[in-house]
Design an enzyme around this catalytic site. Sequence first.
Site, PDB file in Angstrom:
ATOM      1  N   PRO A  83      -5.346  -4.708   1.809  1.00 27.66           N
ATOM      2  CG  PRO A  83      -4.089  -6.497   1.607  1.00 27.66           C
ATOM      3  CD  PRO A  83      -5.167  -5.590   0.785  1.00 27.66           C
ATOM      4  CG  ASN A  84      -2.039  -5.716   6.453  1.00 24.84           C
ATOM      5  OD1 ASN A  84      -2.480  -6.031   7.461  1.00 24.84           O
ATOM      6  ND2 ASN A  84      -1.204  -6.253   5.297  1.00 24.84           N
ATOM      7  NE  ARG A  87       1.808  -2.850  11.308  1.00 21.01           N
ATOM      8  CZ  ARG A  87       2.287  -3.339  10.247  1.00 21.01           C
ATOM      9  NH1 ARG A  87       3.372  -2.904   9.856  1.00 21.01           N
ATOM     10  NH2 ARG A  87       1.614  -4.124   9.735  1.00 21.01           N
ATOM     11  CE1 TYR A 131       2.762   2.297   3.403  1.00 19.82           C
ATOM     12  CE2 TYR A 131       3.521   1.492   5.367  1.00 19.82           C
ATOM     13  CZ  TYR A 131       3.512   1.427   3.890  1.00 19.82           C
ATOM     14  OH  TYR A 131       3.824   0.252   3.252  1.00 19.82           O
ATOM     15  CG  ASN A 187      -3.261   2.071  -1.311  1.00 15.98           C
ATOM     16  OD1 ASN A 187      -2.625   1.308  -1.680  1.00 15.98           O
ATOM     17  ND2 ASN A 187      -2.830   2.930  -0.444  1.00 15.98           N
ATOM     18  CB  ALA A 240       0.261  -6.404  -0.107  1.00 13.77           C
ATOM     19  CD  GLU A 281      -1.174   1.539  -9.323  1.00 11.49           C
ATOM     20  OE1 GLU A 281      -1.303   1.512 -10.447  1.00 11.49           O
ATOM     21  OE2 GLU A 281      -0.654   0.887  -8.550  1.00 11.49           O
ATOM     22  CG  HIS A 341       0.726   2.537  -4.325  1.00  7.12           C
ATOM     23  ND1 HIS A 341       0.190   1.635  -3.627  1.00  7.12           N
ATOM     24  CD2 HIS A 341       0.637   2.643  -5.729  1.00  7.12           C
ATOM     25  CE1 HIS A 341      -0.313   0.702  -4.699  1.00  7.12           C
ATOM     26  NE2 HIS A 341       0.123   1.505  -5.921  1.00  7.12           N
ATOM     27  NE  ARG A 378       8.042   1.039   1.045  1.00  5.62           N
ATOM     28  CZ  ARG A 378       7.207   0.466   1.678  1.00  5.62           C
ATOM     29  NH1 ARG A 378       5.949   1.139   1.084  1.00  5.62           N
ATOM     30  NH2 ARG A 378       7.136  -0.333   2.896  1.00  5.62           N
TER      31      ARG A 378
END
Length: 141
Positions: free
Chosen positions: A9-10, A17, A22, A73, A76, A97, A99, A106
């Site tokens: 998601p996202n 943004r 990112y 990835n 969330a 995996e 990211h 974080r």
Amino acid sequence: MNILILNGPNLNMLGLREPEIYGDKTLDDVKGMCLEKAQELGQSIDFRQSNHEGELVTWIQDARDAVDGVIINAAAYTHTSVAIHDALKLLDIPIIEVHISDPKTREEFRHISYIEPLAKKVVAGKGVEGYVLALEILAKL
Ligand code: CA2
């Protein structure tokens, strides 16, 4: 080698943004980078993104007997989804995996990954280049 690359998601908002976290590449740019690297390595890739947990679960189920490796990835859902964990557990192919940022440095809620115990390797904090590194890792396995 057929590889499924899944984005959660996202991630469709990548480049639009939070460039300080990112970077400024879009998800389409990342797909282009992956296609280029896959061609170089003789891999065939299927690059997908979904904002829906169930859709990701279905795609993972469909990967059984269809692909040789999965790069994921889960965004969330990495930190929340037992459903994605369970679906990945049914695969007997390597899972990498990825990211873009390093979630472990974080907020605390990003420190848990439900995917990590099932992953052959975790690539985190390398920016979008992490996807290309994941393809190289799969090529070497
Ligand atoms: O660093 C990563 O790749 C993450 O998987 C990204 C997720 C975050 O929840 C994870 O903890 C770490 C967030 C994806 C949202 O992506 C956007 C990127 C740019 C702009 C807007 C959203």
